[in-house]
Design an enzyme around this catalytic site. Sequence first.
Site, PDB file in Angstrom:
ATOM      1  CG  ASP A   1     -48.889  -8.487 -40.035  1.00 56.66           C
ATOM      2  OD1 ASP A   1     -49.309  -9.155 -40.983  1.00 56.66           O
ATOM      3  OD2 ASP A   1     -49.440  -8.465 -38.922  1.00 56.66           O
TER       4      ASP A   1
HETATM    5  C1  BGC Z   1     -46.994  -3.631 -36.886  1.00 53.95           C
HETATM    6  C2  BGC Z   1     -47.100  -5.121 -36.857  1.00 53.95           C
HETATM    7  C3  BGC Z   1     -48.533  -5.548 -36.930  1.00 53.95           C
HETATM    8  C4  BGC Z   1     -49.256  -4.858 -38.085  1.00 53.95           C
HETATM    9  C5  BGC Z   1     -50.715  -5.184 -38.017  1.00 53.95           C
HETATM   10  C6  BGC Z   1     -47.728  -3.078 -38.073  1.00 53.95           C
HETATM   11  O1  BGC Z   1     -47.684  -1.691 -38.060  1.00 53.95           O
HETATM   12  O2  BGC Z   1     -45.650  -3.257 -36.921  1.00 53.95           O
HETATM   13  O3  BGC Z   1     -46.484  -5.615 -35.680  1.00 53.95           O
HETATM   14  O4  BGC Z   1     -48.591  -6.918 -37.126  1.00 53.95           O
HETATM   15  O5  BGC Z   1     -49.084  -3.481 -38.024  1.00 53.95           O
HETATM   16  O6  BGC Z   1     -51.425  -4.639 -39.063  1.00 53.95           O
HETATM   17  C1  NOJ Z   2     -48.355  -8.374 -34.555  1.00 56.46           C
HETATM   18  C2  NOJ Z   2     -49.458  -9.052 -35.284  1.00 56.46           C
HETATM   19  O1  NOJ Z   2     -50.615  -9.110 -34.464  1.00 56.46           O
HETATM   20  C3  NOJ Z   2     -49.039 -10.456 -35.695  1.00 56.46           C
HETATM   21  O2  NOJ Z   2     -50.060 -11.063 -36.428  1.00 56.46           O
HETATM   22  C4  NOJ Z   2     -47.766 -10.408 -36.484  1.00 56.46           C
HETATM   23  O3  NOJ Z   2     -47.370 -11.731 -36.759  1.00 56.46           O
HETATM   24  C5  NOJ Z   2     -46.677  -9.689 -35.729  1.00 56.46           C
HETATM   25  N1  NOJ Z   2     -47.143  -8.384 -35.314  1.00 56.46           N
HETATM   26  C6  NOJ Z   2     -45.397  -9.537 -36.536  1.00 56.46           C
HETATM   27  O4  NOJ Z   2     -45.542  -8.643 -37.570  1.00 56.46           O
END
Ligand code: BGC
Ligand code: NOJ
Length: 815
Positions: A487
């Site tokens: 993400d």
């Molecule tokens: C986090 C990710 C997560 C995303 C969700 C980010 O701030 O680092 O792990 O998937 O937020 O919106």
């Molecule tokens: C947490 C999110 O819930 C997941 O959808 C994502 O793939 C990972 N972070 C990596 O960014």
Amino acid sequence: MRYGYFDDEHREYVITRPDTPLPWLNYLGTDAYVGIISNTAGGYSCYRDARLRRLTRYRYNGVPTDSGGRYLYLRDNRSGEYWSPSWQPTRCDLDSYECRHGLSYTRISSARLGVRAETLYFVPPGETLEVWRLRVRNERGGPADLSVFSSVEFCLWDAQDDATNFQRNYSTGEVEVDGGVIYHKTEYRERRDHFAYFACSEPLAGFDTQREEFLGAYRGWDRPLAVERGESANSVAHGWAPHGSHHVRFLLAPGETKEVIFLLGYWENPREAKFDPPGSQILNKALVRPVIDRWLRPETVAEGFRQLRESWSSRLSVLQVGTPDQDTNRMVNIWNPYQCMVTFAMSRSVSLFESGISRGIGFRDSCQDLLGFVQLAPGRARARILDLAATQLASGGAYHQYQPLTKTGNDAIGSGFNDDPLWLVLGVAAYLKETGDEAILDEPVPYADAADVRPPLQEHLERSLRYTLDRLGPHQLPLIGRADWNDCLNLNCFSAEPGQSFQTTENVAGDTAESVFIGGLFVLAAREYAPIAERRGQAAEAGYYRAEAEKMAGVIAEHGWDGAWFRRAYDHSGRPVGSAADDEGQIFIEPQGICVMSGVGIDDGMAVRALDSVRERLATGHGIVLLQPAYTRYHLELGEISSYPPGYKENGSVFCHTNPWVMIAEAMAGRGDAAFGYYQRINPSAREEISDVHRCEPYVYAQMIAGRDAPAQGEAKNSWLTGTAAWNLVAITQWILGIRAELDGLRVDPVLPAAWPGFTATRRFRGATYQISVRNPGTRITHLEVDGRRIEGTLVPLAPPGATVHVTAGGQGQG
Ligand code: BGC
Ligand code: NOJ
């Protein structure tokens, strides 16, 4: 250093001191009514939706930590001394303390001043209430004159509004107290048909429902005025902060035990029968009262608890293993499936790190959760698949998240995460393999933006695949959109303004940035889909997707290979990301895992080379970090990933979700020691010994462990709700132990560490029971003995429901 120990026989983790490095959580309920509970009784509850139907308040980021909970106070009426049997919130010293987190229940026991208390907290299966069963025993030489005070603070339903809209909320709170039961009914007068109740099995000496009357002005839960003076104010809340507290008083002879049951519950009345008498503003309690009376009876509670334990025994019996490694056994047999069930039920909504407000059900998250969950409750998996597919758009794209209560896509985040739809194919494939329920493919499911079109589910899968093919970039690799699995790799967001969302801000055209990861995921998904289409007589379709997978594999080999590992992406300007040519972020874990898993590079040495690069550059004693070298400064063209300090989160932590992809890839490459070595490094039970470093719960996976670039290397964060749960269960059980459900049977194809003599397993699959015994041949298994008959290969054919099948592998003559 440890803070407790595993009691495998009872399937519990026993915490032996209250001051764990962080609150160590457990979950109550896995269905409609759910809550979190810490080892000192902190936490909150909600019904279906942690944002829109929150029952009780919790103060995230409060001090002292973990504030708000299911609190009880014991008071010695002679001396006036009082304390919390769960340590918080008074934090008085206890002579003994123990918290047992079990499967969907928590039991906290302690003793002080010769009074022993044990509280069992659980949600009975199928009910929308939680039970707190308190047992108080007098261990003094003489009689004890005691009081018990209970305490919960009600949330005014919408947790977001509750935490922000004080100008309204300080005037809306309403309660009723009737027959010893406290009813919280804020907004019931107008548009809500639901209320909460807090009941007690004993006659009351008093009660309070106005928080400040209970606590006293300028006081906290550590020294409530009502408890201090030994008397409730019998307050009835109007506005401000509705609260629930019962006061019960009793005398205990030496050795005597008293049981008090408290119930906290949620109830919905039919709209036309909200009030009694009709036309009044008085809650109609006729429907809920029998439920309350039933659950206040000790026999009902005992039976409910028995059923809860029984339901977990039966769920876990789907797979039980006996390996030479205790950490493997307890994770596979108990804690990992439990975490999968919790993660599936809660998605990413309620934990110590997730506030229950910001994210509902994640599309890619839930699809992956299915991989670890489907065997535990296939019926619920089926329903979730259909809900998810209904948030897909006609383009094949998907809403990134939806709200569990309304099941509608979250417009604030929208869609455009180009990996999302492909995970649906993997989730449905896993469901089909487990259940054989092909009828699901014919279920009509609407698109979120075309509710009148209801194509069969199979068409959703096809559109998912086409969505990738319709969005290819300059190298014929898939366009990344807002982000892919990572993400934080935001290649179309060039954000220089604080507070802008990295995920939703797209300020350059998205027609160049490409993802090698999505390429690998497409190959995997297309290869899962082809045999499904084939079984349905659609040979041309199957052939088409096989060919497209082949083609994409070729593109990855040509443009996704960096010389010693797979590249990660191409950025907006066409520069490779994850390449030796860069000085930071040269190698990323995700494409190494997913490409090898999809079969890319298996035949031509690229796969093994990529895995060797992972070992050389990314593997650490605490797990495999996500990338190296970590980004030391903000890269406008890469987005959120470089916003994190080095070693945290996506910027080079051990992002545990990705580690099992490498375990699986290593198993596919036949390297059992490497696969299992990685498994052990992040197995929470194997890290119990270093709980002071790891800091999160030793019985569940955390999303991340700080990487080698972080000052606190080895420290975990974001425990409980993470795709790590599902993928680790898949890696250890399906690829290292090698027991995999397939469309036509049960695969037994282990890739074990050399030191293991073998293992045994019992797997229930499509109604039959498979007793599996493996002796480690040191190489890949070439044949099996099934009920004494030799079978070439590793696929055990489907047995009729009710059958018991004996499978042995790795006996004489292997290899
Ligand atoms: C986090 C990710 C997560 C995303 C969700 C980010 O701030 O680092 O792990 O998937 O937020 O919106
Ligand atoms: C947490 C999110 O819930 C997941 O959808 C994502 O793939 C990972 N972070 C990596 O960014």
